[in-house]
Design an enzyme around this catalytic site. Sequence first.
Site, PDB file in Angstrom:
ATOM      1  N   HIS A 160       0.824  -1.202   0.000  1.00 28.04           N
ATOM      2  CA  HIS A 160       0.000   0.000   0.000  1.00 28.04           C
ATOM      3  C   HIS A 160       0.861   1.254   0.000  1.00 28.04           C
ATOM      4  O   HIS A 160       0.847   2.035   0.941  1.00 28.04           O
ATOM      5  CB  HIS A 160      -0.962  -0.019   1.185  1.00 28.04           C
ATOM      6  CG  HIS A 160      -2.063  -1.007   0.983  1.00 28.04           C
ATOM      7  ND1 HIS A 160      -2.629  -1.731   1.995  1.00 28.04           N
ATOM      8  CD2 HIS A 160      -2.692  -1.385  -0.153  1.00 28.04           C
ATOM      9  CE1 HIS A 160      -3.561  -2.517   1.492  1.00 28.04           C
ATOM     10  NE2 HIS A 160      -3.621  -2.331   0.197  1.00 28.04           N
ATOM     11  N   CYS A 184       4.189 -12.609   1.890  1.00 24.04           N
ATOM     12  CA  CYS A 184       5.123 -12.479   3.021  1.00 24.04           C
ATOM     13  C   CYS A 184       5.072 -13.725   3.899  1.00 24.04           C
ATOM     14  O   CYS A 184       3.988 -14.228   4.213  1.00 24.04           O
ATOM     15  CB  CYS A 184       4.747 -11.249   3.839  1.00 24.04           C
ATOM     16  SG  CYS A 184       5.789 -11.080   5.284  1.00 24.04           S
ATOM     17  N   HIS A 231      -9.784  -5.900   3.231  1.00 24.99           N
ATOM     18  CA  HIS A 231      -8.336  -5.836   2.997  1.00 24.99           C
ATOM     19  C   HIS A 231      -7.872  -7.124   2.305  1.00 24.99           C
ATOM     20  O   HIS A 231      -8.308  -8.219   2.660  1.00 24.99           O
ATOM     21  CB  HIS A 231      -7.620  -5.648   4.334  1.00 24.99           C
ATOM     22  CG  HIS A 231      -6.165  -5.319   4.209  1.00 24.99           C
ATOM     23  ND1 HIS A 231      -5.218  -6.255   3.866  1.00 24.99           N
ATOM     24  CD2 HIS A 231      -5.487  -4.155   4.359  1.00 24.99           C
ATOM     25  CE1 HIS A 231      -4.014  -5.683   3.839  1.00 24.99           C
ATOM     26  NE2 HIS A 231      -4.157  -4.402   4.125  1.00 24.99           N
ATOM     27  N   GLU A 265      -5.226  -8.847   2.513  1.00 26.06           N
ATOM     28  CA  GLU A 265      -4.646  -9.889   3.358  1.00 26.06           C
ATOM     29  C   GLU A 265      -5.732 -10.644   4.116  1.00 26.06           C
ATOM     30  O   GLU A 265      -5.674 -11.871   4.245  1.00 26.06           O
ATOM     31  CB  GLU A 265      -3.643  -9.269   4.341  1.00 26.06           C
ATOM     32  CG  GLU A 265      -2.928 -10.338   5.151  1.00 26.06           C
ATOM     33  CD  GLU A 265      -2.148  -9.760   6.315  1.00 26.06           C
ATOM     34  OE1 GLU A 265      -1.429  -8.763   6.132  1.00 26.06           O
ATOM     35  OE2 GLU A 265      -2.268 -10.320   7.414  1.00 26.06           O
ATOM     36  N   THR A 271      -2.048  -9.339   9.896  1.00 25.82           N
ATOM     37  CA  THR A 271      -0.772  -9.088  10.571  1.00 25.82           C
ATOM     38  C   THR A 271      -0.541  -7.630  10.954  1.00 25.82           C
ATOM     39  O   THR A 271       0.327  -7.337  11.759  1.00 25.82           O
ATOM     40  CB  THR A 271       0.408  -9.515   9.661  1.00 25.82           C
ATOM     41  OG1 THR A 271       0.258  -8.835   8.417  1.00 25.82           O
ATOM     42  CG2 THR A 271       0.440 -10.996   9.437  1.00 25.82           C
ATOM     43  N   CYS A 273       3.005  -9.543  12.828  1.00 26.79           N
ATOM     44  CA  CYS A 273       4.377  -9.812  12.407  1.00 26.79           C
ATOM     45  C   CYS A 273       5.327  -8.948  13.236  1.00 26.79           C
ATOM     46  O   CYS A 273       4.905  -7.991  13.882  1.00 26.79           O
ATOM     47  CB  CYS A 273       4.540  -9.524  10.925  1.00 26.79           C
ATOM     48  SG  CYS A 273       4.674  -7.785  10.590  1.00 26.79           S
ATOM     49  N   SER A 308      -2.898  -0.234   6.133  1.00 26.94           N
ATOM     50  CA  SER A 308      -3.491  -0.578   7.425  1.00 26.94           C
ATOM     51  C   SER A 308      -2.515  -0.322   8.571  1.00 26.94           C
ATOM     52  O   SER A 308      -2.848   0.324   9.565  1.00 26.94           O
ATOM     53  CB  SER A 308      -3.902  -2.048   7.396  1.00 26.94           C
ATOM     54  OG  SER A 308      -4.209  -2.504   8.668  1.00 26.94           O
ATOM     55  N   ASN A 309      -1.274  -0.804   8.422  1.00 31.27           N
ATOM     56  CA  ASN A 309      -0.342  -0.663   9.551  1.00 31.27           C
ATOM     57  C   ASN A 309      -0.039   0.802   9.829  1.00 31.27           C
ATOM     58  O   ASN A 309       0.129   1.205  10.976  1.00 31.27           O
ATOM     59  CB  ASN A 309       0.922  -1.503   9.315  1.00 31.27           C
ATOM     60  CG  ASN A 309       1.886  -0.870   8.347  1.00 31.27           C
ATOM     61  OD1 ASN A 309       2.700  -0.045   8.725  1.00 31.27           O
ATOM     62  ND2 ASN A 309       1.793  -1.222   7.071  1.00 31.27           N
TER      63      ASN A 309
HETATM   64  S1  SF4 Z   1       4.078  -5.762   7.625  1.00 28.25           S
HETATM   65 FE1  SF4 Z   1       4.747  -7.789   8.352  1.00 28.25          FE
HETATM   66  S2  SF4 Z   1       3.340  -9.243   7.386  1.00 28.25           S
HETATM   67 FE2  SF4 Z   1       3.165  -7.310   6.259  1.00 28.25          FE
HETATM   68  S3  SF4 Z   1       4.638  -7.522   4.592  1.00 28.25           S
HETATM   69 FE3  SF4 Z   1       5.711  -6.527   6.295  1.00 28.25          FE
HETATM   70  S4  SF4 Z   1       6.749  -8.202   7.429  1.00 28.25           S
HETATM   71 FE4  SF4 Z   1       5.155  -9.088   6.103  1.00 28.25          FE
END
Ligand code: SF4
Length: 381
Positions: free
Chosen positions: A56, A121, A149, A151, A217, A258, A288-289
């Site tokens: 993203h 991943c 999403h 994932e 994750t 993760c 998202s993260n």
């Molecule tokens: S945030 Fe974590 S799960 Fe997502 S691609 Fe990166 S290492 Fe992999």
Amino acid sequence: MKKDFTPTLLDFGPVQIYLARHFGFCYGVENAIDIAFRTIDENPGKRIFLLSEMIHNPQVNADLQERGVEFLQDTHGKQIVPYEALTKDDVVIIPAFGTTLAIEEKLNTIGIPTQKYNTTCPFVEKVWNRSEQIAIKNYTVVVHGKPSHEETRATFSHAAYHTPTVVVNNMLEAIVLSQYITGEKNAANFYEEFKGRFSEGFDAAKDLKRIGVVNQTTMLASDTQAIADFLKQVMIEKYNLNADNTEDHFSDTRDTLCYATNDNQTAVYGLLETPADLAIVVGGYNSSNTSHLVELCEEKLPTYFISGEEKILTSSLIRHFNFHTKEELTTANFLPEKKPVKILVTSGASCPDAMVENVIEKLVSFYPADKSIAALAATFA
Ligand code: SF4
């Protein structure tokens, strides 16, 4: 070894930047980008497609598109190029989020192998493996994730292949799910309330007696933990369980975040211990993260979620994204009239470090800084 999560101070005199100890690119993203560019080099003259956004981050995706790569789907799974237009000579890259078994099958039927250029991943695959492990023990999988999403859709598909599966987006939905576990709600209503979120053949009257929680994750670690703890407690009360037999109804999966998500989130907690005037979080608006890092910061201080340094329009104007309302806003006077101004800076797992550097450079350019970035960087060498 205990990790250090204290931020790094970049002291330019009138402006002080506190940079999170862990930020930006993770292993999965670097690996995916590496494979994608290698795929382009290895396949001159071939049509190369990406199933959907690689990661993203608009800049990374634009770089790939410039090299001739096309997207098959948009980030919500809407088809851009129909599968019928593909032939066995085309190359399709699976993104870092992975994909559903149905899409893999569709591509394999056309004659396009899905293993060769697969950038899924390993930390996402770990979640799929965890789901399979609990499925073998006859638990239903509850996926904590954003239902649309990529994932979560992929994880849902892999878990649902083995066992009944349902997706919850947040604690409110976990509470609703618990009402079907306890019988407070009639099982017949489940199918409407969780429409599009449960696997085929899901039986709400039977399939909520043994459960385990896995997550997308990149969810907020504290949210997943709270949801797992809550559902565990619901099971303990419903079946009058004790420490020796809780596993009869609830599988302790430990969270499936993760390492990068964990480190970036923990580093933000470390960053927020510094009293500061504002925070800037850099990343793609659909990441998202990154949005979870913003969520943590905005609880404490004014926070601006920007996709790059160009969003800092002037020393007083900034364009930034409100991920709650999904709109970009312009805010005036975002830098306070004081010295030194203290700014917290971090970025999501899909954001190249160079973009963070550009943001810092732009901020520093508004002040008659005592030191140049190069001079400051030399002190860390
Ligand atoms: S945030 Fe974590 S799960 Fe997502 S691609 Fe990166 S290492 Fe992999």
